[in-house]
Design a protein around this motif. Structure first.
Motif, PDB file in Angstrom:
ATOM      1  N   ASP A  29       0.839  -1.213   0.000  1.00 33.32           N
ATOM      2  CA  ASP A  29       0.000   0.000   0.000  1.00 33.32           C
ATOM      3  C   ASP A  29       0.866   1.252   0.000  1.00 33.32           C
ATOM      4  OD1 ASP A  29      -2.212  -1.608   0.053  1.00 33.32           O
ATOM      5  OD2 ASP A  29      -2.605  -1.363   2.209  1.00 33.32           O
ATOM      6  N   LEU A  30       1.889   1.203   0.852  1.00 26.10           N
ATOM      7  CA  LEU A  30       2.742   2.374   1.051  1.00 26.10           C
ATOM      8  C   LEU A  30       3.385   2.856  -0.248  1.00 26.10           C
ATOM      9  CD1 LEU A  30       3.762   4.003   3.594  1.00 26.10           C
ATOM     10  CD2 LEU A  30       5.859   2.658   3.404  1.00 26.10           C
ATOM     11  N   ILE A  31       3.676   1.950  -1.153  1.00 25.28           N
ATOM     12  CA  ILE A  31       4.330   2.371  -2.396  1.00 25.28           C
ATOM     13  C   ILE A  31       3.366   2.270  -3.585  1.00 25.28           C
ATOM     14  CG2 ILE A  31       6.700   1.924  -1.650  1.00 25.28           C
ATOM     15  CD1 ILE A  31       6.611  -0.781  -3.011  1.00 25.28           C
ATOM     16  N   GLY A  32       2.077   2.143  -3.289  1.00 23.42           N
ATOM     17  CA  GLY A  32       1.063   2.200  -4.337  1.00 23.42           C
ATOM     18  C   GLY A  32       1.049   0.998  -5.264  1.00 23.42           C
ATOM     19  N   LEU A  33       1.478  -0.146  -4.764  1.00 19.85           N
ATOM     20  CA  LEU A  33       1.361  -1.367  -5.573  1.00 19.85           C
ATOM     21  C   LEU A  33       0.181  -2.181  -5.050  1.00 19.85           C
ATOM     22  CD1 LEU A  33       5.100  -2.489  -5.990  1.00 19.85           C
ATOM     23  CD2 LEU A  33       3.680  -1.162  -7.579  1.00 19.85           C
ATOM     24  N   LYS A  34      -0.389  -2.983  -5.968  1.00 21.35           N
ATOM     25  CA  LYS A  34      -1.596  -3.707  -5.604  1.00 21.35           C
ATOM     26  C   LYS A  34      -1.313  -5.195  -5.492  1.00 21.35           C
ATOM     27  CE  LYS A  34      -6.404  -4.024  -7.151  1.00 21.35           C
ATOM     28  NZ  LYS A  34      -6.618  -4.946  -6.063  1.00 21.35           N
ATOM     29  N   ILE A  35      -1.674  -5.771  -4.351  1.00 15.07           N
ATOM     30  CA  ILE A  35      -1.518  -7.218  -4.178  1.00 15.07           C
ATOM     31  C   ILE A  35      -2.494  -7.926  -5.129  1.00 15.07           C
ATOM     32  CG2 ILE A  35      -1.766  -9.132  -2.536  1.00 15.07           C
ATOM     33  CD1 ILE A  35       0.434  -7.349  -1.575  1.00 15.07           C
ATOM     34  N   PRO A  36      -1.992  -8.875  -5.903  1.00 13.28           N
ATOM     35  CA  PRO A  36      -2.832  -9.482  -6.953  1.00 13.28           C
ATOM     36  C   PRO A  36      -3.817 -10.520  -6.391  1.00 13.28           C
ATOM     37  CG  PRO A  36      -0.677 -10.507  -6.965  1.00 13.28           C
ATOM     38  CD  PRO A  36      -0.617  -9.427  -5.922  1.00 13.28           C
ATOM     39  N   ASP A  37      -4.671 -10.089  -5.495  1.00  7.55           N
ATOM     40  CA  ASP A  37      -5.635 -11.008  -4.884  1.00  7.55           C
ATOM     41  C   ASP A  37      -6.952 -10.274  -4.687  1.00  7.55           C
ATOM     42  OD1 ASP A  37      -7.159 -12.664  -3.328  1.00  7.55           O
ATOM     43  OD2 ASP A  37      -5.665 -12.920  -1.722  1.00  7.55           O
ATOM     44  N   PRO A  38      -7.944 -10.558  -5.541  1.00 11.72           N
ATOM     45  CA  PRO A  38      -9.229  -9.838  -5.450  1.00 11.72           C
ATOM     46  C   PRO A  38      -9.954 -10.126  -4.131  1.00 11.72           C
ATOM     47  CG  PRO A  38      -9.347 -11.638  -7.063  1.00 11.72           C
ATOM     48  CD  PRO A  38      -7.913 -11.522  -6.654  1.00 11.72           C
ATOM     49  N   ASP A  39      -9.623 -11.205  -3.478  1.00 13.57           N
ATOM     50  CA  ASP A  39     -10.318 -11.556  -2.225  1.00 13.57           C
ATOM     51  C   ASP A  39      -9.632 -10.995  -0.982  1.00 13.57           C
ATOM     52  OD1 ASP A  39     -12.242 -13.072  -3.591  1.00 13.57           O
ATOM     53  OD2 ASP A  39     -10.827 -14.750  -3.728  1.00 13.57           O
ATOM     54  N   LEU A  40      -8.539 -10.297  -1.195  1.00 16.58           N
ATOM     55  CA  LEU A  40      -7.796  -9.759  -0.039  1.00 16.58           C
ATOM     56  C   LEU A  40      -8.623  -8.660   0.629  1.00 16.58           C
ATOM     57  CD1 LEU A  40      -4.762  -9.996   1.153  1.00 16.58           C
ATOM     58  CD2 LEU A  40      -4.495  -7.765   0.103  1.00 16.58           C
ATOM     59  N   LYS A  41      -8.868  -8.813   1.918  1.00 12.03           N
ATOM     60  CA  LYS A  41      -9.723  -7.842   2.616  1.00 12.03           C
ATOM     61  C   LYS A  41      -9.366  -7.836   4.103  1.00 12.03           C
ATOM     62  CE  LYS A  41     -14.325  -8.099   3.229  1.00 12.03           C
ATOM     63  NZ  LYS A  41     -15.041  -9.305   2.977  1.00 12.03           N
ATOM     64  N   TRP A  42      -9.288  -6.634   4.672  1.00 11.05           N
ATOM     65  CA  TRP A  42      -9.014  -6.522   6.107  1.00 11.05           C
ATOM     66  C   TRP A  42     -10.193  -7.089   6.897  1.00 11.05           C
ATOM     67  CZ3 TRP A  42      -5.310  -6.304   9.413  1.00 11.05           C
ATOM     68  CH2 TRP A  42      -5.547  -5.913  10.733  1.00 11.05           C
ATOM     69  N   ASN A  43      -9.923  -7.922   7.843  1.00  9.44           N
ATOM     70  CA  ASN A  43     -10.961  -8.499   8.691  1.00  9.44           C
ATOM     71  C   ASN A  43     -10.819  -7.896  10.086  1.00  9.44           C
ATOM     72  OD1 ASN A  43     -12.330 -10.180  10.556  1.00  9.44           O
ATOM     73  ND2 ASN A  43     -12.278 -11.893   9.086  1.00  9.44           N
ATOM     74  N   GLU A  44     -11.728  -6.974  10.371  1.00 12.83           N
ATOM     75  CA  GLU A  44     -11.664  -6.215  11.615  1.00 12.83           C
ATOM     76  C   GLU A  44     -11.665  -7.148  12.832  1.00 12.83           C
ATOM     77  OE1 GLU A  44     -11.604  -2.602  11.364  1.00 12.83           O
ATOM     78  OE2 GLU A  44     -10.764  -3.082  13.348  1.00 12.83           O
ATOM     79  N   GLU A  45     -12.541  -8.138  12.757  1.00 11.07           N
ATOM     80  CA  GLU A  45     -12.737  -9.036  13.899  1.00 11.07           C
ATOM     81  C   GLU A  45     -11.473  -9.825  14.233  1.00 11.07           C
ATOM     82  OE1 GLU A  45     -16.019 -12.345  14.228  1.00 11.07           O
ATOM     83  OE2 GLU A  45     -16.809 -10.478  13.363  1.00 11.07           O
ATOM     84  N   ARG A  46     -10.838 -10.368  13.175  1.00  6.60           N
ATOM     85  CA  ARG A  46      -9.630 -11.166  13.379  1.00  6.60           C
ATOM     86  C   ARG A  46      -8.392 -10.295  13.557  1.00  6.60           C
ATOM     87  NH1 ARG A  46      -7.275 -14.814  10.107  1.00  6.60           N
ATOM     88  NH2 ARG A  46      -7.817 -13.723   8.186  1.00  6.60           N
ATOM     89  N   GLY A  47      -8.515  -9.042  13.127  1.00  6.15           N
ATOM     90  CA  GLY A  47      -7.331  -8.186  13.143  1.00  6.15           C
ATOM     91  C   GLY A  47      -6.280  -8.664  12.164  1.00  6.15           C
ATOM     92  N   SER A  48      -6.746  -9.266  11.052  1.00  8.85           N
ATOM     93  CA  SER A  48      -5.862  -9.833  10.031  1.00  8.85           C
ATOM     94  C   SER A  48      -6.511  -9.694   8.669  1.00  8.85           C
ATOM     95  CB  SER A  48      -5.640 -11.325  10.297  1.00  8.85           C
ATOM     96  OG  SER A  48      -4.544 -11.530  11.162  1.00  8.85           O
TER      97      SER A  48
END
Ligand SMILES: [Fe+2]
Ligand SMILES: [Fe+2]
Lengths: 316, 95
Positions: free
Chosen positions: A240-259
């Motif tokens: 994120d910091l350098i504006g590159l995108k992780i190639p995973d459409p399912d990647l999502k922050w999970n608030e509950e798990r903190g992961s």
């Protein structure tokens, strides 16, 4: 030794490890402990050595002197890591020649990540950032492993790895902030190295055969899935910091798990590569075996010279 | 095929003057000179040392862990070798 004696030795041995005592080369150890360590430590050594090949590929084409000295130093470190680990493995009573033989005949494995090609300069950035990053996550817990020579080797290795990852990430920063073409090159490298880096942390826990025993012997402190999650959680913000995108459409922050939640890994690809059908398996082995065979006359000459000198010394 | 494999050497490095040489690991080399050069490259790439000793591994005689008892237990019950064994009044200073 009677079965009973061995049982009580084994019990005492496991207790020592549970108390965090280190096992040293001449100590009694169960045969399975010895074999497991020879396998894991030599695989580790082989990975360091074969790992030099994809990066060595770019030394002559590094874009600046600064990059070239850094890459040279990094690749030289990997050679050093291989040597620390080979000599630590030899303390278990296996010879260097046997270990090389196992690698060269395909009997021993090395990390599957090195069977991918390095197509552009950005791959050197991605390897340092991701591959060394994943390696660090794997290796830090091993500094406390139960076998003394392995733990000591890993402490040296871990001290040196941090520079590897930082020089890689620095390459990515530069490219990500460069021309559109350079940024695209960085993104493309991330796209190709992301999934293999996740696979590098090993099969999922339900498919991993060695975990329980390895935990007991402190060859492992966290499971593959835990390590993978740790790697993802620490790497996504860096992308994120350098504006590159992780190639995973399912990647999502999970608030509950903190992961981060992440998408499915193509384990078929992983097993294909492990079994020798990755894009560069043949090439890597050819380079490795070739170097060994072409170096034979040098090794022989050095030995002959040493013997001649010794004889001369004795004659005086 | 190599006619003869390079022997194994144990490497000891002094990190800086004032400290003893410490065992760093081992490596293979054809002779002592080469062992020194290889040790420089393998074990001191970041100023880890100011002096190196190499000794061919076969020349090291090591104690056997199985004899731990006979070797080291005799020292264990000799508490009188330690300063705390001696009873002195609290008033005594600098001792
Ligand atoms: Fe390494
Ligand atoms: Fe590295």
């Amino acid at each position: 030794m009677s079965e009973e004696q061995i049982m009580s030795l084994e019990k005492y041995f496991e207790e020592r490890i549970a108390r965090d005592e280190k096992i040293e080369p001449k100590d009694w150890m169960p045969e399975k402990y010895r074999q497991t360590h020879i396998r894991q430590m030599s695989q580790h050594a082989h990975s360091e050595v074969v790992g030099m090949l994809p990066e060595g590929n770019w030394i002559t084409r590094a874009p600046s002197l600064r990059r070239k000295v850094a890459l040279l130093a990094k690749v030289q470190d990997e050679a050093g890591h291989g040597l620390y680990l080979y000599s630590a493995t030899e303390t278990l009573g296996v010879s260097r020649e046997e270990l090389y033989e196992q690698l060269h005949t395909g009997k021993a494995k090395y990390s599957s990540i090195f069977n991918y090609p390095t197509l552009t300069w950005a791959d050197i950035g991605a390897i340092g950032w991701l591959v060394d990053g994943a390696a660090i996550i794997n290796q830090v817990p091993l500094c406390n492993t139960s076998y003394g020579p392995y733990a000591r080797a890993m402490i040296r290795v871990c001290k040196e790895e941090s520079f590897h990852q930082r020089q890689g990430y620095e390459i990515m920063i530069k490219l990500a902030n460069g021309t559109p073409e350079q940024k695209e090159m960085a993104q493309d490298a991330l796209n190709r190295w992301w999934w293999p880096s996740l696979m590098m942390l090993g099969p999922t826990d339900d498919k991993s055969v060695h975990t329980e025993q390895s935990m007991k012997w402190k060859l492992k402190r966290k499971t593959n899935d835990e390590l993978r999650q740790q790697f993802i959680d620490q790497t996504v913000p860096q992308a994120d910091l350098i504006g590159l995108k992780i190639p995973d459409p399912d990647l999502k922050w999970n608030e509950e798990r903190g992961s981060y939640d992440f998408g499915g890994i193509d384990w078929d690809e992983f097993w294909q590569v492990v079994k020798g059908h990755g894009p560069m398996n043949k090439e890597r082995m050819k380079a490795r075996v070739g170097a060994w065979e072409r170096g034979a006359w040098v090794r022989d000459a050095a030995m002959a010279y040493a013997e001649k000198k010794e004889k001369r010394k004795q004659a005086v | 095929m190599a006619t003869k494999d390079w022997p194994l050497w144990e490497i000891f490095v002094r990190s800086k003057n004032g400290l003893e040489h410490r065992h760093f690991g081992s490596l293979h080399a054809a002779d002592a000179e080469m062992a020194l050069e290889n040790a420089r490259d393998v074990y001191t790439r970041r100023n880890e040392g100011v002096s190196i000793w190499v000794v061919e591994s076969k020349h090291i005689t090591a104690s056997n862990p199985e004899n731990y008892g006979e070797l080291f237990e005799p020292a264990q019950d000799k508490v009188y070798r330690h300063p705390t064994f001696y009873d002195l009044p609290d008033e005594v200073k600098h001792m």
